[in-house]
Design an enzyme around this catalytic site. Structure first.
Site, PDB file in Angstrom:
ATOM      1  N   CYS A 175       1.062  -0.916   0.023  1.00 57.31           N
ATOM      2  CA  CYS A 175       0.126  -0.119  -0.369  1.00 57.31           C
ATOM      3  C   CYS A 175       0.925   1.100  -0.262  1.00 57.31           C
ATOM      4  O   CYS A 175       1.735   1.475   0.749  1.00 57.31           O
ATOM      5  CB  CYS A 175      -0.933   0.259   1.594  1.00 57.31           C
TER       6      CYS A 175
ATOM      7  N   CYS B  27      -0.085   3.133   4.159  1.00 57.92           N
ATOM      8  CA  CYS B  27       0.370   2.327   5.299  1.00 57.92           C
ATOM      9  C   CYS B  27       1.615   1.585   4.761  1.00 57.92           C
ATOM     10  O   CYS B  27       1.515   0.991   6.147  1.00 57.92           O
ATOM     11  CB  CYS B  27      -0.704   2.273   5.489  1.00 57.92           C
TER      12      CYS B  27
ATOM     13  N   CYS C 248      -6.373  -1.781   0.529  1.00 57.19           N
ATOM     14  CA  CYS C 248      -5.343  -2.780   1.946  1.00 57.19           C
ATOM     15  C   CYS C 248      -6.527  -2.642   3.058  1.00 57.19           C
ATOM     16  O   CYS C 248      -7.469  -2.030   2.888  1.00 57.19           O
ATOM     17  CB  CYS C 248      -4.735  -0.878   2.256  1.00 57.19           C
TER      18      CYS C 248
ATOM     19  N   CYS D 136      -5.652   0.396   6.434  1.00 54.92           N
ATOM     20  CA  CYS D 136      -5.741   1.809   6.238  1.00 54.92           C
ATOM     21  C   CYS D 136      -6.960   2.003   4.876  1.00 54.92           C
ATOM     22  O   CYS D 136      -7.374   3.626   4.975  1.00 54.92           O
ATOM     23  CB  CYS D 136      -4.316   2.800   5.416  1.00 54.92           C
TER      24      CYS D 136
ATOM     25  N   ASP E 132      21.032  -0.728 -17.063  1.00 57.13           N
ATOM     26  CA  ASP E 132      21.258  -2.032 -16.552  1.00 57.13           C
ATOM     27  C   ASP E 132      19.937  -3.074 -17.362  1.00 57.13           C
ATOM     28  O   ASP E 132      18.811  -2.403 -17.247  1.00 57.13           O
ATOM     29  CB  ASP E 132      21.416  -2.053 -15.222  1.00 57.13           C
TER      30      ASP E 132
END
Length: 430
Positions: free
Chosen positions: A202, A205, A224, A227, A343
């Site tokens: 999340c 949170c 979530c 929260c 990369d």
């Protein structure tokens, strides 16, 4: 400013005559001579900014098509020139020698890292954020870094309308980080596309997100449990999806482009049209941007060019091609130049499980890396050595079948002029 514009426009003419494309250099020189030139050139222009990891170029092109279809002349920074110099170049092209704008509307593709610099110089009226995925770690860093740069860019435009992807928990969290009004878009479906999630936590949170349904990566009907942050019902919602057809309310949309990711691009452009009280139906006939599901023809055989630059985008293109395009041979072109990211370890997060070509080739500065990666998913590839794109073209012509080319950015640019030379088409800057 008159002299600066004369110099920049003369340079554009010379570059176009040399078939180089004047997408960034005139803006770079103008910025050296007058650092605040963007502020001056954009004062009387309605600016629409589009940012995010994937879909920026297509969303901008769709928006451009929609505005023109509604008799709203606009200009756009072509060729993916989405940093400050490219944006300034677009404004110079739109300006008279006295700095007056020819078109009222600007549709600006904005690199995520460059968004704060660009919005500091313009008065953005609309800011679209398509999505936020992991992309070129050596340039963008982790997702939270990218999200913060976008937030900084939005903070320069507190009165801009935000258009956010409601299905992306990272993107939609900007609603709670910014004071702007928000229009949201999303899709109502589930998918079996296998794409690694870049952000399972999340963004508010840091608890692990749960899902009622997945679309791909972290996109879906999320919530979530800690929260209570959750996916809301979007303002523009695509329902009853069948390939490239879907409903928005009572309207049935039949897109020319395939792929669930292009439905998202359509919705983001349609949200711009809705906010401007314009009809978005003309966008459905949009046929694609350069390098983004772009088609060339070798007689009756189709060559499709797909830009791939991160795990989510690559996996989505593979899913689209191998579920909807029938029988074809594949070319995987991978470079590691600055514009691609040095990369290339990200290719190990791509899902190649659907690859089932009769023949498969790799090319580019990292052709052998790509061939090794494919081997680990039991895909045998022939390496075209020495970045020999002429040999690639000869292979396409001699094999006498359809081809799909999956190419990183500079590989796409290296080969595209040869595809145009051999099979016809327009240069990226035209």
């Amino acid at each position: 400013m008159f002299i600066i514009l004369c110099i920049a426009k003369l340079l554009m003419r010379v570059l176009n005559l040399l078939h180089r494309g004047a997408t960034t250099l005139p803006g770079r020189i103008a910025l050296r001579l007058k650092p605040n030139i963007l502020f001056n050139l954009s004062r009387d222009v309605y600016c629409i900014c589009v940012t995010g990891t994937n879909g920026k170029t297509t969303t901008c092109a769709m928006t451009e098509k929609g505005l023109i279809a509604n008799n709203k002349p606009c200009f756009i920074n072509k060729g993916g020139a989405n940093m400050m110099s490219g944006v300034v170049t677009a404004f110079i092209k739109n300006a008279t020698l006295f700095g007056k704008p020819r078109c009222k509307y600007a549709v600006l593709e904005c690199d995520e890292n460059s968004l704060p610099i660009i919005t500091a110089g313009i008065n953005a009226k609309i800011i679209v954020v398509t999505n936020v995925f992991r992309d070129q770690l050596d340039r963008y860093g982790e997702i939270n870094t990218t999200l913060e740069r976008i937030r900084q860019g939005i903070s320069n435009s507190p009165n801009a309308m935000l258009i956010l992807n409601a299905d992306c928990p990272v993107t939609y969290s900007l609603k709670f980080r910014c004071k702007n009004d928000v229009i949201s878009f999303g899709v109502d479906c589930s998918s079996s596309v296998s794409v690694v999630s870049d952000s399972p936590l999340c963004p508010l949170c840091s608890a692990r997100l749960s899902y009622h349904s997945f679309i791909y990566a972290q996109l879906g009907s999320f919530y979530c449990p800690v929260c209570k942050y959750h996916r809301i019902k979007p303002d523009l919602l695509a329902t009853d999806i069948c390939n490239s057809s879907f409903n928005i309310g009572e309207k049935r949309i039949n897109m020319s482009l395939g792929g669930i990711y292009n439905i998202y691009n359509f919705l983001s452009a349609a949200a711009v049209m809705e906010h401007l009280d314009l009809c978005y139906l003309p966008i459905q006939s949009f046929g694609g941007s350069f390098g983004r599901t772009e088609s060339f023809y070798n007689g009756n055989n189709k060559i499709t060019l797909m830009l791939v630059k991160n795990p989510v985008g690559f996996s989505s293109c593979i899913n689209l091609a191998f579920t909807q395009y029938g029988i074809f041979n594949s070319i995987f072109a991978l470079n590691d130049n600055d514009a691609d990211g040095r990369d290339v370890s990200w290719i190990w997060d791509v899902s190649f499980g659907r690859v089932s070509s009769n023949k498969c080739y790799t090319i580019g500065t990292r052709a052998y890396d790509m061939a090794v990666r494919l081997k680990y998913d039991d895909v045998k590839a022939t390496v075209i050595e020495n970045e020999n794109y002429r040999q690639m073209i000869d292979t396409i012509i001699c094999d006498n079948t359809d081809f799909v080319i999956f190419a990183s950015y500079t590989a796409m640019m290296d080969m595209r002029h040869l595809l145009i030379e051999s099979f016809g088409g327009d240069e990226f800057w035209q």
